[in-house]
Design a protein around this motif. Sequence first.
Motif, PDB file in Angstrom:
ATOM      1  N   THR A  54     -18.999   1.860 -28.537  1.00 31.51           N
ATOM      2  CA  THR A  54     -20.194   2.709 -28.501  1.00 31.51           C
ATOM      3  C   THR A  54     -20.442   3.179 -29.931  1.00 31.51           C
ATOM      4  O   THR A  54     -19.513   3.513 -30.664  1.00 31.51           O
ATOM      5  CB  THR A  54     -20.071   3.883 -27.507  1.00 31.51           C
ATOM      6  OG1 THR A  54     -21.338   4.560 -27.457  1.00 31.51           O
ATOM      7  CG2 THR A  54     -18.987   4.880 -27.879  1.00 31.51           C
ATOM      8  N   ILE A  55     -21.712   3.128 -30.338  1.00 30.40           N
ATOM      9  CA  ILE A  55     -22.036   3.420 -31.741  1.00 30.40           C
ATOM     10  C   ILE A  55     -22.927   4.653 -31.854  1.00 30.40           C
ATOM     11  O   ILE A  55     -23.480   5.128 -30.869  1.00 30.40           O
ATOM     12  CB  ILE A  55     -22.749   2.218 -32.417  1.00 30.40           C
ATOM     13  CG1 ILE A  55     -24.113   1.976 -31.743  1.00 30.40           C
ATOM     14  CG2 ILE A  55     -21.892   0.966 -32.366  1.00 30.40           C
ATOM     15  CD1 ILE A  55     -25.067   1.226 -32.620  1.00 30.40           C
ATOM     16  N   PRO A  57     -26.354   5.671 -33.037  1.00 30.81           N
ATOM     17  CA  PRO A  57     -27.588   4.941 -33.349  1.00 30.81           C
ATOM     18  C   PRO A  57     -28.279   5.430 -34.624  1.00 30.81           C
ATOM     19  O   PRO A  57     -29.160   4.751 -35.143  1.00 30.81           O
ATOM     20  CB  PRO A  57     -28.469   5.182 -32.123  1.00 30.81           C
ATOM     21  CG  PRO A  57     -27.951   6.434 -31.508  1.00 30.81           C
ATOM     22  CD  PRO A  57     -26.492   6.488 -31.807  1.00 30.81           C
ATOM     23  N   ASP A 122     -23.524  10.232 -30.172  1.00 32.42           N
ATOM     24  CA  ASP A 122     -23.488   9.014 -29.350  1.00 32.42           C
ATOM     25  C   ASP A 122     -24.888   8.546 -28.946  1.00 32.42           C
ATOM     26  O   ASP A 122     -25.121   7.348 -28.776  1.00 32.42           O
ATOM     27  CB  ASP A 122     -22.655   9.300 -28.083  1.00 32.42           C
ATOM     28  CG  ASP A 122     -22.119   8.031 -27.442  1.00 32.42           C
ATOM     29  OD1 ASP A 122     -22.111   6.981 -28.117  1.00 32.42           O
ATOM     30  OD2 ASP A 122     -21.708   8.081 -26.266  1.00 32.42           O
ATOM     31  N   THR A 201     -24.556   2.770 -23.563  1.00 29.61           N
ATOM     32  CA  THR A 201     -24.723   3.247 -24.943  1.00 29.61           C
ATOM     33  C   THR A 201     -24.332   4.716 -25.121  1.00 29.61           C
ATOM     34  O   THR A 201     -24.227   5.184 -26.254  1.00 29.61           O
ATOM     35  CB  THR A 201     -26.185   3.080 -25.424  1.00 29.61           C
ATOM     36  OG1 THR A 201     -27.040   3.746 -24.501  1.00 29.61           O
ATOM     37  CG2 THR A 201     -26.563   1.626 -25.537  1.00 29.61           C
ATOM     38  N   THR A 202     -24.131   5.446 -24.024  1.00 30.64           N
ATOM     39  CA  THR A 202     -23.827   6.886 -24.155  1.00 30.64           C
ATOM     40  C   THR A 202     -22.719   7.336 -23.191  1.00 30.64           C
ATOM     41  O   THR A 202     -22.928   8.237 -22.385  1.00 30.64           O
ATOM     42  CB  THR A 202     -25.088   7.730 -23.861  1.00 30.64           C
ATOM     43  OG1 THR A 202     -25.589   7.316 -22.581  1.00 30.64           O
ATOM     44  CG2 THR A 202     -26.142   7.602 -24.910  1.00 30.64           C
TER      45      THR A 202
HETATM   46 MG    MG Z   1     -23.755   5.355 -28.462  1.00 30.90          MG
END
Ligand code: MG
Length: 492
Positions: A54-55, A57, A122, A201-202
């Motif tokens: 997970t990055i 953004p 996140d 993604t979160t």
């Molecule tokens: Mg993320």
Amino acid sequence: MAKSTKNNTLKLKFDTLKYAPAPESKSSAKINAQYDLFINGKFEKPLSKKYFDTINPATEEKLSSVAEANTADVDKAVKAARNAYNNVWSKMPAKERGKYIFRIARMIQERAREFSVIETLDGGKPIRESRDIDIPLAANHFFYYAGWADKLAYAFPNRQPKSLGVAGQIIPWNFPLLMAAWKIAPALATGNTVVLKPAETTPLTALKLAEIIQESDLPPGVVNIITGAGATGAAIVNHSDINKIAFTGSTEVGKIIQRAVAGTNKKITLELGGKAANIIFEDAAIDAAVEGIINGIYFNQGHVCCAGSRLFVQESVYKIVMQKLKDRIATLIVGDPMDKNTDVGAINSKQQLETIHKYINIGKKEGLDIFESSCVLPEKGFFCKPTLFTNVAQSSRIAQEEIFGPVLAIQTFRTDDEVIEKANNTAYGLSAGVWTDKGSKVFNLTSKLRAGVIWANTYNKFDPTSPFGGYKESGFGREGGLHGLSAYLNVQ
Ligand code: MG
Ligand code: NAP
């Protein structure tokens, strides 16, 4: 002052309006390098042996690697939830269940700063929003439903409400902790156990919530939080020992889920997409309405299912509304979500940014007039300028399809009947806004607009005591308030 001088002064003010950076510290956020699945009160390695990143953004940097649950992991979580339901949770006095939910609410409050920072890192939303909206509202949902746990007989007098069993819950990325609270709090208060999947993604605030749940001594298996992508969600939906599916996400996936549970005994609620009309009448307080437009579509980068993405302005005030709106857009600060001055943060993912760009290009190809903020976007990360289209036809894809980004489609109208017809001309029906000085107009509109939530002279206001949900392709069932209890009960 002559008009042109006044405008020049205003422009000068906007051009020179700069705030010193005010970044929130990251030090309160403890993020592990790796997260496992939270099953039966413990963090367990995934049977799949797989993890995904997970990055952040806003910077494109990796924050953590997170377990990807496969069908066997989902089965393990459902078994834990079933066991906890049969042996502990359904037998526990409601008053005791309520105490656990209160404890979780208090612990979220105590760690609110950490939750806010992680939510922003996140997901990309401005820290001001995570801090002032998402996290306090999430805690409030737990407080509110904790209060109901031992009062169900008062909520449904002369009836015998019964819990359903194991609830499978799947949530999107736009309000990660808040959506988890919307789902978990009423399910626990009504005596159900839970398997919840956050969005790919979160996942981090849901995993932090799992840590809190572990510390709260909630009996193992009552809440299981498992991470993964769409396939993990599908495995939850298709598991044969789940009694209820609660889903918030896109209409497209909602339809897949509805087909999958057809012919089974699973109870289902769907909270899906939207294309809300925000309607400004000539007698409205124009400055307040302009602020409502900004809040409605640029707030949270337009990543709001009930975003006021279609604006209808009465012709007689169109010019003045447009001027004030453009002036206000010029002052919006777009950039680092961790900066407390930031109004518009990062788009949640590269994929979502591409979707938004696709729609902006469609608008241009359709020959609509475009206006965008003159702000300079950061070089790294996923960002989009606040954008609006005018000269929009009812048939335009920009006016019909959900974009889920900071893009506004503007149309005009002359009469009440005309705007009601235009506003209802959509497949969706989640929310709407009405701005007028006349109470009678508010009531006329609210009774004729086909939308689940309608705000008058405000926008995007949420409260745990108010039910929320849609009409038409925006889904069915209600979350929040007393209505939110019945979604998790059999009421005879
Ligand atoms: Mg993320
Ligand atoms: P999405 O693609 O539908 O995803 C929502 C959730 O479902 C995610 O956890 C997703 O996992 C999972 N999922 C994907 N495919 C699945 C499948 N076949 N079976 C089961 N689960 C599956 O929606 P999104 O793009 O993340 O979220 C944006 C949408 O949510 C918008 O349309 C917005 O309007 C809607 N929304 C509605 C409300 C409301 O209350 N009505 C509130 C917020 C958002 P991955 O994340 O791993 O793909």
